[in-house]
Design a protein around this motif. Structure first.
Motif, PDB file in Angstrom:
ATOM      1  N   PRO A 196      14.258 -43.400 -16.807  1.00 36.83           N
ATOM      2  CA  PRO A 196      14.616 -42.497 -17.900  1.00 36.83           C
ATOM      3  C   PRO A 196      15.524 -43.153 -18.940  1.00 36.83           C
ATOM      4  CG  PRO A 196      15.816 -41.885 -15.922  1.00 36.83           C
ATOM      5  CD  PRO A 196      14.828 -42.938 -15.523  1.00 36.83           C
ATOM      6  N   LEU A 197      16.310 -44.157 -18.513  1.00 33.16           N
ATOM      7  CA  LEU A 197      17.188 -44.845 -19.466  1.00 33.16           C
ATOM      8  C   LEU A 197      16.371 -45.478 -20.591  1.00 33.16           C
ATOM      9  CD1 LEU A 197      19.910 -45.896 -20.444  1.00 33.16           C
ATOM     10  CD2 LEU A 197      19.713 -47.779 -18.779  1.00 33.16           C
ATOM     11  N   LYS A 198      15.247 -46.075 -20.244  1.00 29.76           N
ATOM     12  CA  LYS A 198      14.363 -46.677 -21.259  1.00 29.76           C
ATOM     13  C   LYS A 198      13.867 -45.625 -22.245  1.00 29.76           C
ATOM     14  CE  LYS A 198      12.686 -50.176 -18.017  1.00 29.76           C
ATOM     15  NZ  LYS A 198      11.530 -50.623 -17.204  1.00 29.76           N
ATOM     16  N   LYS A 199      13.488 -44.457 -21.717  1.00 28.67           N
ATOM     17  CA  LYS A 199      12.986 -43.376 -22.573  1.00 28.67           C
ATOM     18  C   LYS A 199      14.084 -42.855 -23.502  1.00 28.67           C
ATOM     19  CE  LYS A 199       9.824 -41.712 -18.937  1.00 28.67           C
ATOM     20  NZ  LYS A 199       8.515 -41.960 -19.526  1.00 28.67           N
ATOM     21  N   ILE A 200      15.295 -42.684 -22.956  1.00 23.21           N
ATOM     22  CA  ILE A 200      16.419 -42.159 -23.745  1.00 23.21           C
ATOM     23  C   ILE A 200      16.811 -43.148 -24.833  1.00 23.21           C
ATOM     24  CG2 ILE A 200      18.859 -41.487 -23.642  1.00 23.21           C
ATOM     25  CD1 ILE A 200      18.191 -40.529 -20.696  1.00 23.21           C
ATOM     26  N   ALA A 201      16.857 -44.423 -24.485  1.00 34.63           N
ATOM     27  CA  ALA A 201      17.211 -45.458 -25.467  1.00 34.63           C
ATOM     28  C   ALA A 201      16.204 -45.460 -26.617  1.00 34.63           C
ATOM     29  CB  ALA A 201      17.247 -46.823 -24.788  1.00 34.63           C
ATOM     30  N   GLN A 202      14.937 -45.340 -26.273  1.00 36.71           N
ATOM     31  CA  GLN A 202      13.876 -45.308 -27.288  1.00 36.71           C
ATOM     32  C   GLN A 202      14.060 -44.098 -28.207  1.00 36.71           C
ATOM     33  OE1 GLN A 202       9.878 -45.022 -25.666  1.00 36.71           O
ATOM     34  NE2 GLN A 202       9.087 -46.352 -27.279  1.00 36.71           N
ATOM     35  N   ARG A 203      14.398 -42.970 -27.612  1.00 40.77           N
ATOM     36  CA  ARG A 203      14.599 -41.745 -28.392  1.00 40.77           C
ATOM     37  C   ARG A 203      15.756 -41.887 -29.376  1.00 40.77           C
ATOM     38  NH1 ARG A 203      16.290 -36.449 -25.238  1.00 40.77           N
ATOM     39  NH2 ARG A 203      18.219 -36.582 -26.364  1.00 40.77           N
ATOM     40  N   PHE A 204      16.792 -42.589 -28.927  1.00 39.30           N
ATOM     41  CA  PHE A 204      17.957 -42.810 -29.795  1.00 39.30           C
ATOM     42  C   PHE A 204      17.760 -43.982 -30.768  1.00 39.30           C
ATOM     43  CE2 PHE A 204      20.797 -40.782 -26.374  1.00 39.30           C
ATOM     44  CZ  PHE A 204      20.907 -39.595 -27.092  1.00 39.30           C
ATOM     45  N   GLY A 205      16.674 -44.716 -30.606  1.00 39.74           N
ATOM     46  CA  GLY A 205      16.443 -45.882 -31.447  1.00 39.74           C
ATOM     47  C   GLY A 205      17.369 -47.034 -31.117  1.00 39.74           C
ATOM     48  N   ILE A 206      17.754 -47.127 -29.842  1.00 40.09           N
ATOM     49  CA  ILE A 206      18.668 -48.178 -29.385  1.00 40.09           C
ATOM     50  C   ILE A 206      17.870 -49.226 -28.613  1.00 40.09           C
ATOM     51  CG2 ILE A 206      20.644 -48.685 -27.882  1.00 40.09           C
ATOM     52  CD1 ILE A 206      21.720 -45.898 -28.583  1.00 40.09           C
ATOM     53  N   LYS A 207      18.107 -50.492 -28.933  1.00 41.32           N
ATOM     54  CA  LYS A 207      17.381 -51.590 -28.297  1.00 41.32           C
ATOM     55  C   LYS A 207      17.978 -51.918 -26.930  1.00 41.32           C
ATOM     56  CE  LYS A 207      16.366 -53.574 -32.822  1.00 41.32           C
ATOM     57  NZ  LYS A 207      16.709 -54.672 -33.759  1.00 41.32           N
ATOM     58  N   GLN A 208      17.144 -52.509 -26.089  1.00 40.38           N
ATOM     59  CA  GLN A 208      17.564 -52.899 -24.743  1.00 40.38           C
ATOM     60  C   GLN A 208      18.822 -53.763 -24.776  1.00 40.38           C
ATOM     61  OE1 GLN A 208      14.448 -54.957 -22.678  1.00 40.38           O
ATOM     62  NE2 GLN A 208      15.645 -55.316 -20.832  1.00 40.38           N
ATOM     63  N   LYS A 209      18.853 -54.734 -25.693  1.00 41.84           N
ATOM     64  CA  LYS A 209      19.993 -55.654 -25.747  1.00 41.84           C
ATOM     65  C   LYS A 209      21.267 -55.003 -26.293  1.00 41.84           C
ATOM     66  CE  LYS A 209      17.924 -57.633 -29.925  1.00 41.84           C
ATOM     67  NZ  LYS A 209      17.328 -58.857 -30.484  1.00 41.84           N
TER      68      LYS A 209
END
Length: 271
Positions: A196-209
């Motif tokens: 879910p962290l990947k999904k939430i980051a994508q929703r916020f427009g935040i990159k993995q790094k």
């Protein structure tokens, strides 16, 4: 790369050895947000067990609970992601575990169910703040998909036996994790805090790094590996420390607050 979001495990990480938040830790998290950094919780706990800590921290971002199997919006308490264990698999495990007389806990609709209360449930309640519901035979009781199942076993030889049994009989059907040495945590196959962290980051427009994550247990491993910077606590499992990008001080020594103060130059008084 600037850090835009930081994800924290609770027990053994943000919380001290008494499973409480220190006022300095709370202050550090609030100072992070003043710098525009999003803060999130990712825990193996039930949402209702994590909620008091989330409220003290005044975190508004989605809460990852049950090792990733349930994500809740703390502003309205609504579920925004749920991946329970398929019913047939849960039913088989429940039957087999009860036949072997191991201690099993079922989590359904953010409520804890056990066969009966005992010393194990007393210890669990002290840690989680959640009292169980005793329902007799869990196999007879189970009629819907549980979010998580937990077997608690102190004996290391029996733990190995249980883990091997689950891997042999349910290989490819469940995910096994452990946030405590005596915990064998079962979720749907493929579930982890990272999902879910990947999904939430994508929703916020935040990159993995741009994501930093803190943890101490093997249930944090995939999250620590995936985050741009994964930080293990000094008290973390050796395997987690080996995979982490950095190490923070012990959870009982304000490890998070000290790390954040140094990393983000927080105006925070620490002894």
């Amino acid at each position: 790369m600037k850090t835009k979001m930081i994800v924290f495990d609770l027990d053994g990480t943000l919380l001290n050895d008494e499973h409480q938040l220190d006022s300095k830790t709370i202050a550090a998290i609030k100072l992070l947000r003043k710098k525009g950094i999003k803060t999130m919780i990712a825990t193996g706990r039930m949402y209702c067990s994590a909620q008091p800590h989330i409220e003290k921290l005044e975190i508004k971002e989605p809460a990852i609970t049950y090792n990733g199997a349930l994500v809740v919006n703390p502003e309205n308490q609504e579920s925004i992601f749920h991946a329970p264990i398929p019913f047939k698999i849960a039913k088989k495990i429940t039957k087999m575990v009860e036949e072997n007389n191991y201690h099993l806990q079922l989590y359904i609709n953010d409520t804890l169910y056990v066969r009966h209360e005992n010393e194990i449930t007393e210890k669990y309640t002290k840690i989680s703040g959640i009292a169980p519901n005793s329902v007799g035979s869990l196999n007879d009781f189970l009629e819907e998909e549980p979010t998580k199942m937990l077997i608690i076993e102190e004996d290391e030889a029996k733990q190995i036996e249980i883990n091997n049994f689950l891997k042999q009989n349910f290989n490819g059907e469940i995910e096994l994790a452990s946030s405590y040495p005596s915990f064998i945590e079962i979720t749907k196959k493929g579930m982890s805090k990272a999902v879910p962290l990947k999904k939430i980051a994508q929703r916020f427009g935040i990159k993995q790094k741009e994501i930093m994550a803190f943890g101490d247990g093997l249930n944090d491993l995939k999250m620590i590996e995936w985050a741009g910077r994964g930080v293990a606590m000094q008290n973390a499992h050796p395997e987690l420390k080996a995979k982490a990008d950095d190490i923070a001080l012990n959870n009982s020594n304000l490890g998070i607050a000290r790390y954040l103060k140094k990393e983000f130059k927080l105006d925070l008084e620490l002894n």
